[in-house]
Design a protein around this motif. Structure first.
Motif, PDB file in Angstrom:
ATOM      1  N   ASP A   1       0.733  -1.297   0.210  1.00 52.38           N
ATOM      2  CA  ASP A   1      -0.008  -0.033   0.140  1.00 52.38           C
ATOM      3  C   ASP A   1       0.687   1.340  -0.065  1.00 52.38           C
ATOM      4  N   ALA A   2       2.196   0.951   0.067  1.00 53.44           N
ATOM      5  CA  ALA A   2       3.054   2.042   0.155  1.00 53.44           C
ATOM      6  C   ALA A   2       3.972   2.378  -1.034  1.00 53.44           C
ATOM      7  N   ASP A   3       4.861   3.262  -0.861  1.00 56.16           N
ATOM      8  CA  ASP A   3       6.185   3.425  -1.748  1.00 56.16           C
ATOM      9  C   ASP A   3       7.009   2.200  -2.060  1.00 56.16           C
ATOM     10  N   ASP A   4       6.840   1.740  -3.314  1.00 55.74           N
ATOM     11  CA  ASP A   4       7.588   0.428  -3.499  1.00 55.74           C
ATOM     12  C   ASP A   4       9.018   0.674  -3.321  1.00 55.74           C
ATOM     13  N   THR A   5       9.678   1.820  -3.435  1.00 52.49           N
ATOM     14  CA  THR A   5      10.761   2.152  -3.298  1.00 52.49           C
ATOM     15  C   THR A   5      11.589   1.923  -2.003  1.00 52.49           C
ATOM     16  N   LYS A   6      10.529   1.729  -1.054  1.00 56.94           N
ATOM     17  CA  LYS A   6      11.102   1.516   0.392  1.00 56.94           C
ATOM     18  C   LYS A   6      10.657   0.214   0.820  1.00 56.94           C
ATOM     19  N   HIS A   7      11.787  -0.432   1.723  1.00 57.58           N
ATOM     20  CA  HIS A   7      11.520  -1.600   2.421  1.00 57.58           C
ATOM     21  C   HIS A   7      10.457  -1.418   3.627  1.00 57.58           C
ATOM     22  N   CYS A   8       9.812  -2.508   3.777  1.00 52.34           N
ATOM     23  CA  CYS A   8       8.843  -2.572   4.687  1.00 52.34           C
ATOM     24  C   CYS A   8       9.026  -3.470   6.088  1.00 52.34           C
ATOM     25  N   ALA A   9      10.268  -3.892   5.923  1.00 52.05           N
ATOM     26  CA  ALA A   9      10.452  -5.129   7.048  1.00 52.05           C
ATOM     27  C   ALA A   9      12.102  -4.988   7.412  1.00 52.05           C
ATOM     28  N   GLY A  10      12.786  -5.580   8.400  1.00 50.16           N
ATOM     29  CA  GLY A  10      14.024  -5.386   8.737  1.00 50.16           C
ATOM     30  C   GLY A  10      15.124  -5.672   7.605  1.00 50.16           C
ATOM     31  N   ILE A  11      16.208  -4.922   7.791  1.00 50.63           N
ATOM     32  CA  ILE A  11      17.344  -4.953   6.682  1.00 50.63           C
ATOM     33  C   ILE A  11      18.246  -6.128   7.226  1.00 50.63           C
ATOM     34  N   ASN A  12      18.585  -7.239   6.628  1.00 44.82           N
ATOM     35  CA  ASN A  12      19.362  -8.121   6.953  1.00 44.82           C
ATOM     36  C   ASN A  12      20.633  -8.125   6.573  1.00 44.82           C
ATOM     37  N   CYS A  13      20.963  -7.181   5.318  1.00 53.22           N
ATOM     38  CA  CYS A  13      22.439  -7.454   4.730  1.00 53.22           C
ATOM     39  C   CYS A  13      22.398  -6.113   3.787  1.00 53.22           C
ATOM     40  N   LEU A  14      23.714  -5.771   3.695  1.00 55.90           N
ATOM     41  CA  LEU A  14      24.304  -4.884   3.098  1.00 55.90           C
ATOM     42  C   LEU A  14      25.422  -5.100   2.065  1.00 55.90           C
ATOM     43  N   ALA A  15      25.491  -4.414   0.881  1.00 63.67           N
ATOM     44  CA  ALA A  15      26.876  -4.431   0.164  1.00 63.67           C
ATOM     45  C   ALA A  15      27.026  -3.069  -0.711  1.00 63.67           C
ATOM     46  N   VAL A  16      28.128  -2.523  -0.260  1.00 58.58           N
ATOM     47  CA  VAL A  16      28.854  -1.331  -1.238  1.00 58.58           C
ATOM     48  C   VAL A  16      29.234  -1.568  -2.338  1.00 58.58           C
ATOM     49  N   TRP A  17      28.737  -1.049  -3.284  1.00 64.61           N
ATOM     50  CA  TRP A  17      29.460  -1.220  -4.765  1.00 64.61           C
ATOM     51  C   TRP A  17      30.112   0.003  -5.460  1.00 64.61           C
ATOM     52  N   LYS A  18      31.363   0.192  -5.541  1.00 66.41           N
ATOM     53  CA  LYS A  18      32.065   1.261  -6.272  1.00 66.41           C
ATOM     54  C   LYS A  18      32.375   0.724  -7.574  1.00 66.41           C
TER      55      LYS A  18
ATOM     56  N   VAL B   1      -1.115   0.760  -9.503  1.00 65.78           N
ATOM     57  CA  VAL B   1       0.039   1.877  -8.959  1.00 65.78           C
ATOM     58  C   VAL B   1       0.764   0.969  -7.938  1.00 65.78           C
ATOM     59  N   SER B   2       0.217   0.393  -7.083  1.00 68.34           N
ATOM     60  CA  SER B   2       0.954  -0.518  -6.011  1.00 68.34           C
ATOM     61  C   SER B   2       0.551  -2.028  -6.298  1.00 68.34           C
ATOM     62  N   PRO B   3       0.940  -2.431  -7.257  1.00 70.70           N
ATOM     63  CA  PRO B   3       0.220  -3.802  -7.542  1.00 70.70           C
ATOM     64  C   PRO B   3       1.219  -4.899  -6.508  1.00 70.70           C
ATOM     65  N   PRO B   4       0.224  -5.936  -6.247  1.00 60.44           N
ATOM     66  CA  PRO B   4       0.621  -6.800  -5.465  1.00 60.44           C
ATOM     67  C   PRO B   4       1.702  -7.742  -6.177  1.00 60.44           C
ATOM     68  N   SER B   5       2.334  -8.602  -5.499  1.00 63.92           N
ATOM     69  CA  SER B   5       3.267  -9.555  -6.042  1.00 63.92           C
ATOM     70  C   SER B   5       2.780 -10.874  -5.790  1.00 63.92           C
ATOM     71  N   ILE B   6       2.719 -11.933  -6.828  1.00 63.30           N
ATOM     72  CA  ILE B   6       2.525 -13.287  -6.709  1.00 63.30           C
ATOM     73  C   ILE B   6       3.809 -14.215  -6.373  1.00 63.30           C
ATOM     74  N   ILE B   7       3.468 -14.965  -5.512  1.00 62.35           N
ATOM     75  CA  ILE B   7       4.410 -15.775  -4.959  1.00 62.35           C
ATOM     76  C   ILE B   7       3.953 -17.228  -5.176  1.00 62.35           C
ATOM     77  N   THR B   8       4.634 -18.105  -5.974  1.00 55.04           N
ATOM     78  CA  THR B   8       4.096 -19.509  -6.140  1.00 55.04           C
ATOM     79  C   THR B   8       5.332 -20.353  -6.576  1.00 55.04           C
ATOM     80  N   GLU B   9       5.063 -21.800  -6.718  1.00 52.01           N
ATOM     81  CA  GLU B   9       6.476 -22.767  -7.069  1.00 52.01           C
ATOM     82  C   GLU B   9       5.698 -23.582  -8.221  1.00 52.01           C
ATOM     83  N   GLY B  10       6.336 -23.310  -9.437  1.00 52.65           N
ATOM     84  CA  GLY B  10       6.218 -23.942 -10.534  1.00 52.65           C
ATOM     85  C   GLY B  10       6.316 -25.404 -10.630  1.00 52.65           C
ATOM     86  N   SER B  11       5.910 -26.067 -11.516  1.00 54.34           N
ATOM     87  CA  SER B  11       6.466 -27.307 -11.752  1.00 54.34           C
ATOM     88  C   SER B  11       7.883 -27.572 -11.987  1.00 54.34           C
TER      89      SER B  11
END
Length: 802
Positions: free
Chosen positions: A35-52, A593-603
């Motif tokens: 329901d919010a801005d998709d450019t933001k995380h909505c749960a805890g951040i587990n990992c980081l990586a800096v790229w130069k 605008v804020s489309p849901p994501s589908i999660i499933t497991e194919g064959s």
């Protein structure tokens, strides 16, 4: 324990001519709401990586992996961090991410997979590596050997991957690919079958999997008996260290998977590891709150640092390995001089620190919060920090630091606020499915309470910071609709799960859904219409690609038609009107605008996740569960439980009204009581013939004389076609159950859920009362025709005083 037979279908095997059946667990479809801005995380951040990257513009990038199941790429400038891509394919927490080579990002997840991505792409997964048997918790990369990445997980497995070999396409026929890739490496759009290697389980037993002729077999580091939580590798990729719940640091040769040594000293789980560039020194952080420095040449611990008062979860060192930044469960970030043992508290906040990444003169901290913060760290010259004062000498034993804290000598943090923050959105932490089975009440980490409509994937009310329990009571409705979906908030957002055939159990009348242009008595299957809404974009793309060939002879046209699954009309139900099959009604239109994501497991290829607007129409039964496609494309539903219920209607004791019938009546569970009133008015008040039958034969009431007649109320939910609305008739009739007057808008299912009485309440013996001993004192019988141990309730018909 509940035994649910309905969790499996009995389905015929393809090519099976003996009519034998086998049980099959059907795959689930999940959709995740935003329901919010998709450019933001909505749960805890587990990992980081800096790229130069070696680019002329000189821009740096930060990659973040979250418990919301996504990774994001942030373009960094002095004052702004812009989300330039979301990497979405994992279906569970992203636990770690590392950079390999010039532009490859590797991530791992609790969905048991590793995934590779092009750092500069739009977020499309390039390959999925499937070898782990449990959550993949950690990764390690060799900085100067771009092809080597190691992965560890809760299954006690440690695998070493040569990415160049693993990601090289294999030329195979399409048929062979379909057979082999279920345990292999899979690309986006194309399946690449790669073998399962010999996995090492937590019991240290070896599980052998077949090896395709051209399959790549990564190296397995064999020896862990329990979960692995931390990995580190030297720059050249010739040394690998691992740690976990066994409380020891193991050292491996990643080229062969052979063990070289084992280091003991920690008294609790090892949660973080670092190696210097040469591979001589190793730093470890543990749940025993200690940091230890190991000399691998001497195979011993040379220093221990009592800095933290709780578990150490994150470590980051300066390039020269002279200082270490550490964070963990005590919410604090420390800087420690490894030689002098001098330590200083950089900052402390309200969230545990999960991972750290040094970036020039700042350090990024990932926490259980959805926001990412950068703190001043003087990474190029850390000694500057100590010149400000406030440092202390790290002790050798963990209790010395804890005792100092208890004595009130807690250090004062150098920084009170971060130098930069990438904000996230509050994650959902509490939810309640409301009785109408279309709305879900949620509460997030900021205390905001919202009301979601899950058939459209939107927030319909934002109540702000109010009492969740009070709002739940306020929204209570006395209605009964079958539980056709389940919900969890593991990803910080609402994940709605649909399982067949249970999801097809709920129906509503079109009038109750305010669907204009559809007969008010049409029954609408909630799951069917929700699936149509979710897959409308996919269906449009599919028609553009395949035209009228997308459905052939009522079967899905694809690589292998669904007909090969022996789906027949004898075990399927056709639902709805053909001319309206492709329509998506307003109550089931999902936001673009804020489309849901589908999660499933194919064959094939394992689990996947994608936004509904990113589906390109090429997905077929290898990607979607077959029952979803059969519902959306062929308008067929799997067999469902009986959606009707049976009951008796009799006049109240002492009433002068003619007894309606002693036969059993049958009606849809969603039937409203006002329809029962209509029936009573027609058959009793208006003195209609007792043996009248609808032209279509859908209703035949009991015959005169009380002969039992097992007959159905109109299958469309009406008792008789052509009746005037009950409101216009104004009948002086009430329907009672257990001496309680029933509201005309109440459904039969609601009466059963809230007003019926159990058999023991009536008979005292807890058994069913047979029909043949009914007396006038028991005015009516409610019989749930689905269950053998049917429930009883009283229905009465009584005139209303005028």
């Amino acid at each position: 324990m509940e035994l649910r037979v309905s969790a499996m279908h009995r389905v015929g095997s393809a090519g099976n001519t003996s009519n034998s059946t086998r049980p099959r667990k059907e795959k689930r479809l999940t959709y995740v709401l935003n329901d919010a801005d998709d450019t933001k995380h909505c749960a805890g951040i587990n990992c980081l990586a800096v790229w130069k990257p070696l680019a002329p513009d000189g821009r740096d990038y930060l990659f973040t992996g979250s418990r919301d199941g996504t990774l994001k790429r942030w373009e960094l400038t002095e004052e702004v961090a812009t989300c330039s891509a979301t990497f979405e394919s994992h279906i569970d927490w992203v636990n770690d991410a590392v950079l390999a080579g010039d532009n490859t990002l590797v991530s791992c997840s609790s969905d048991t997979t590793l995934k590779t991505w092009n750092c500069l792409s739009d977020g499309t997964c390039t390959r999925t590596l499937r070898q782990h048997s449990d959550y993949v918790t950690c990764l390690a990369a060799a900085e100067k050997n771009s092809n080597v990445v190691a992965s560890g997980g809760l299954g006690g497995e440690v695998f070493v991957w040569d990415l160049e070999a693993a990601l090289t396409p294999v030329s195979k026929s399409s048929d062979a690919m379909e057979e082999d890739c279920s345990n292999g490496i899979n690309g986006s759009g194309n399946s690449l079958p790669i073998t399962s290697l010999r996995t090492i389980s937590s019991s240290n037993s070896i599980s052998l999997h077949p090896t395709p002729p051209h399959g790549y077999v990564p190296v397995a580091a064999k020896g862990h008996k329990e979960s692995v939580y931390a990995l580190a590798m030297n720059d050249s990729g010739t040394l690998l260290v691992s740690g976990g719940t066994e409380k020891v640091v193991r050292i491996w040769d990643p080229r062969t998977g052979s063990k070289t040594m084992k280091l003991r000293g920690h008294t609790d789980n090892i949660r973080a590891l670092l190696l210097d560039s040469t591979g001589r020194f190793c730093l470890s952080g543990s749940s025993d709150s200690m940091i230890r420095l190991w000399d691998l040449g001497q195979q011993r611990c040379v220093h221990s640092y009592a800095v933290h008062t709780d578990s150490v979860w994150a470590l980051a060192s300066t390039p020269t390995f002279s200082h270490v930044y550490s964070g963990g469960r005590d919410l604090s970030l420390y800087l420690t001089d490894l030689a002098t043992r001098e330590s200083i508290l950089l900052c402390t906040k309200e969230h545990p620190i999960l991972q750290l990444a040094l970036h020039d003169d700042g350090i990024w901290a990932a926490t259980t919060d959805s926001s990412v913060r950068r703190w001043p760290a003087e990474g190029r010259n850390p000694q500057k920090v100590f010149q400000r004062g406030g440092s202390f000498l790290a002790g050798n034993l963990s209790f010395s630091r804890a005792r100092a804290s208890l004595e009130g000598s807690t250090p004062v943090p150098v920084h009170k606020e971060p130098s930069f923050t990438i904000p996230g959105t509050p994650g959902i932490v509490q939810h309640e499915i409301l009785n109408n089975r279309r709305h879900v009440l949620t509460k997030d980490t900021a205390g905001s309470v919202k009301l979601w409509e899950i058939t459209r994937g939107i927030v319909v009310e934002d109540y702000g910071q109010v009492s969740f329990e009070e709002k739940k009571e306020e929204l209570f409705e006395m209605v009964s609709i079958p539980a056709w979906f389940t919900v969890d908030t593991r990803l910080g957002s609402l994940s709605v799960h649909l399982d067949t055939p249970q999801c097809f159990s709920a129906e509503m009348y079109s009038a109750d859904l305010n669907i204009i242009g559809k007969p008010e008595d049409d029954k609408v299957n909630l799951a069917r219409e929700t699936l149509k809404g979710l897959l409308s974009h996919w269906l449009t793309k599919r028609k553009q690609r395949f035209g009228s060939q997308s459905v052939v002879n009522g079967e899905v046209a694809s690589g292998k038609e669904i007909s090969t699954r022996s789906i027949t009309h004898s075990r399927m139900e056709i639902d709805g009107n053909a001319e309206n099959d492709s329509m998506v009604y307003p109550p089931f239109e999902f936001s673009t605008v804020s489309p849901p994501s589908i999660i499933t497991e194919g064959s094939q290829g394992g689990p996947w996740r994608k936004k509904i607007t990113d589906l390109d129409g090429t997905e077929d039964e290898k990607d979607f569960p077959w029952w979803c496609l059969d519902c959306v494309l062929n308008n067929r539903l799997p067999p469902r439980e009986n959606t009707k219920c049976s009951f008796y209607l009799q006049a109240c004791e002492g009433s002068t009204v003619q007894i309606l019938t002693q036969g059993k009546l049958s009606a849809p569970r969603i039937l409203r009581i006002h329809k029962v009133v209509n029936y009573v008015v027609e058959k009793m008040v208006l003195d209609k013939p007792m043996d009248s039958v609808n032209p279509d034969g859908t209703f035949a009431p009991g015959l005169p004389g009380g002969q039992s007649q097992h007959s159905a109320v109109g299958g469309d939910g009406s008792f008789r076609s052509g009746l005037k609305p009950w409101q216009k008739l104004k009948p002086s009739i009430e329907i009672l159950c257990n001496n309680q007057v029933l509201s005309p808008d109440m459904s039969l299912a609601t009466v059963r859920a809230y007003i019926w009485k159990k058999p023991e309440d009536l008979s005292g013996a807890g058994k069913m009362i047979p029909d043949d001993i009914l007396t006038e004192k028991i005015a009516s019988l409610w019989l749930n025709s689905v269950e053998l141990d049917s429930h009883l309730a009283l229905f009465k018909v009584s005139p209303v005083a005028s």
